[in-house]
Design an enzyme around this catalytic site. Structure first.
Site, PDB file in Angstrom:
ATOM      1  N   GLU A 152       2.838  62.065  89.837  1.00  0.00           N
ATOM      2  CA  GLU A 152       1.911  62.858  90.657  1.00  0.00           C
ATOM      3  C   GLU A 152       0.464  62.480  90.338  1.00  0.00           C
ATOM      4  OE1 GLU A 152       3.516  66.710  89.703  1.00  0.00           O
ATOM      5  OE2 GLU A 152       5.327  66.184  90.812  1.00  0.00           O
TER       6      GLU A 152
ATOM      7  N   SER B 187      14.659  66.269  89.012  1.00  0.00           N
ATOM      8  CA  SER B 187      15.666  67.251  89.444  1.00  0.00           C
ATOM      9  C   SER B 187      16.749  67.516  88.394  1.00  0.00           C
ATOM     10  CB  SER B 187      16.285  66.829  90.785  1.00  0.00           C
ATOM     11  OG  SER B 187      15.283  66.756  91.782  1.00  0.00           O
TER      12      SER B 187
ATOM     13  N   LYS C 240       3.566  71.667  85.409  1.00  0.00           N
ATOM     14  CA  LYS C 240       2.643  71.254  86.482  1.00  0.00           C
ATOM     15  C   LYS C 240       1.559  72.321  86.647  1.00  0.00           C
ATOM     16  CE  LYS C 240       6.390  68.558  88.284  1.00  0.00           C
ATOM     17  NZ  LYS C 240       7.018  67.872  89.374  1.00  0.00           N
TER      18      LYS C 240
ATOM     19  N   ASN D  59       7.858  70.390  82.090  1.00  0.00           N
ATOM     20  CA  ASN D  59       6.563  70.098  82.711  1.00  0.00           C
ATOM     21  C   ASN D  59       6.262  71.192  83.729  1.00  0.00           C
ATOM     22  OD1 ASN D  59       4.375  69.062  84.071  1.00  0.00           O
ATOM     23  ND2 ASN D  59       5.491  67.370  85.041  1.00  0.00           N
TER      24      ASN D  59
ATOM     25  N   GLY E 187      11.361  66.641  92.218  1.00  0.00           N
ATOM     26  CA  GLY E 187      11.145  67.809  93.075  1.00  0.00           C
ATOM     27  C   GLY E 187      11.880  67.726  94.398  1.00  0.00           C
TER      28      GLY E 187
ATOM     29  N   GLU F  50      11.208  58.444  85.294  1.00  0.00           N
ATOM     30  CA  GLU F  50      11.265  59.406  86.394  1.00  0.00           C
ATOM     31  C   GLU F  50      11.187  58.668  87.728  1.00  0.00           C
ATOM     32  OE1 GLU F  50       9.996  63.599  84.986  1.00  0.00           O
ATOM     33  OE2 GLU F  50       8.262  62.562  85.775  1.00  0.00           O
TER      34      GLU F  50
ATOM     35  N   HIS G 243       2.174  60.521  84.737  1.00  0.00           N
ATOM     36  CA  HIS G 243       3.134  61.164  85.642  1.00  0.00           C
ATOM     37  C   HIS G 243       2.911  60.649  87.063  1.00  0.00           C
ATOM     38  CE1 HIS G 243       5.199  64.198  88.004  1.00  0.00           C
ATOM     39  NE2 HIS G 243       5.898  64.457  86.910  1.00  0.00           N
TER      40      HIS G 243
HETATM   41  P1  PGA Z   1      11.531  68.120  88.806  1.00  0.00           P
HETATM   42  O1  PGA Z   1      10.200  67.440  88.202  1.00  0.00           O
HETATM   43  O2  PGA Z   1      12.428  68.436  87.631  1.00  0.00           O
HETATM   44  O3  PGA Z   1      11.029  69.354  89.497  1.00  0.00           O
HETATM   45  O4  PGA Z   1      12.153  67.126  89.729  1.00  0.00           O
HETATM   46  C1  PGA Z   1      10.267  66.515  87.150  1.00  0.00           C
HETATM   47  C2  PGA Z   1       8.881  66.054  86.783  1.00  0.00           C
HETATM   48  O5  PGA Z   1       8.009  65.954  87.658  1.00  0.00           O
HETATM   49  O6  PGA Z   1       8.594  65.788  85.594  1.00  0.00           O
END
Ligand code: PGA
Length: 248
Positions: free
Chosen positions: A96, A212, A11, A9, A172, A166, A94
């Site tokens: 976010e 992560s 983003k 992903n 993140g 997730e 997601h």
């Molecule tokens: P990350 O993000 O691997 O940077 O923690 C995962 C995601 O948002 O899908």
């Protein structure tokens, strides 16, 4: 038997030029055919990546879609438009998007239906936040999300869906859920899917862990029995790191 699925992903990162550089490098490194791989890029990068990966098994997806076919929805993009630019997959729900753009289980459910109608493979994200985890209600939260999102989805369609678990507190942050925590929730999600559909359907649905995931923890995460793949954010931006995860 479920095929492992590693998804990147991106983003809101990478220009078209940077996406081309990634694609050139990643194509060169990618050898593994027993794992499904896809990158989820910003919209303008999608046709460029589709073209660059066209003679490979590397998939390309979007990170959001609108649920209506068309209309006066300024700034939005429909599933048929995604289809037209060659997107094979799309992430929906997601955290976010839930946090910053008002995504709800209801809109995710409508988006899921819109994608399935266009034969785009959905990756549906679910997961609890830190307060919910600390309050011990993480299973309840995820169960509510799964039940709402799969509302009205037929068995035939359900098996096309990938679920990405997730936990919001692990995205993140560098703070990964332990492989046992992740496996337990993925197992719980499969149990809910068994309850909604049946054992056979639940066994066919791919469930990823995200939050992560890095080259140094990918193998352990992927070794867990209920985890079929990973949704990778930060570490998917670097082709060398992403290939290490794909080669877990
Ligand atoms: P990350 O993000 O691997 O940077 O923690 C995962 C995601 O948002 O899908």
């Amino acid at each position: 038997m479920r095929t492992p699925f590693i998804a990147g992903n991106w983003k809101m990162y990478k220009t078209i030029a940077a996406s081309r550089e990634f694609a050139i490098k990643f194509r060169e490194l990618h050898r593994r055919n027993d794992v499904k791989v896809a990158v989820f890029a910003p919209y303008p990068q999608i046709p460029v990546l589709v073209e660059m990966f066209k003679d490979t098994s590397i998939g390309v997806g979007a990170q959001n879609v609108h649920f209506e076919k068309e209309g006066a929805f300024t700034g939005e993009i429909s599933a048929s438009m995604l289809k037209e630019i060659g997107a094979q997959y799309c992430i929906i729900g997601h955290s976010e998007r839930r946090q910053y753009f008002g995504e709800t289980d209801k809109s995710v459910n409508l988006k899921l239906k819109a994608l399935l109608a266009e034969n785009i493979l959905p990756v549906v994200c679910v997961g609890e936040n830190l307060d919910e985890r600390e309050g011990g209600i993480e299973e309840k939260i995820v169960e509510m999300q799964i039940r709402a999102v799969f509302e009205g989805i037929s068995m035939n369609d359900a098996i096309k869906v990938t679920v990405a678990y997730e936990p919001v507190w692990a995205i993140g942050t560098g703070r990964t859920a332990s492989p046992e925590q992740a496996d337990k929730m993925c197992g719980y999600i499969r149990k809910i899917l068994r309850d909604i559909y049946n054992k056979d359907i639940a066994e066919q649905i791919t469930i990823q862990y995200g939050g992560s995931v890095k080259p140094d923890n990918a193998a352990e995460i992927m070794s867990m029995p209920e985890i079929d793949g990973a949704l990778v954010g930060g570490a998917s931006l670097d082709p060398l790191k992403f290939i290490e995860i794909v080669n877990f």
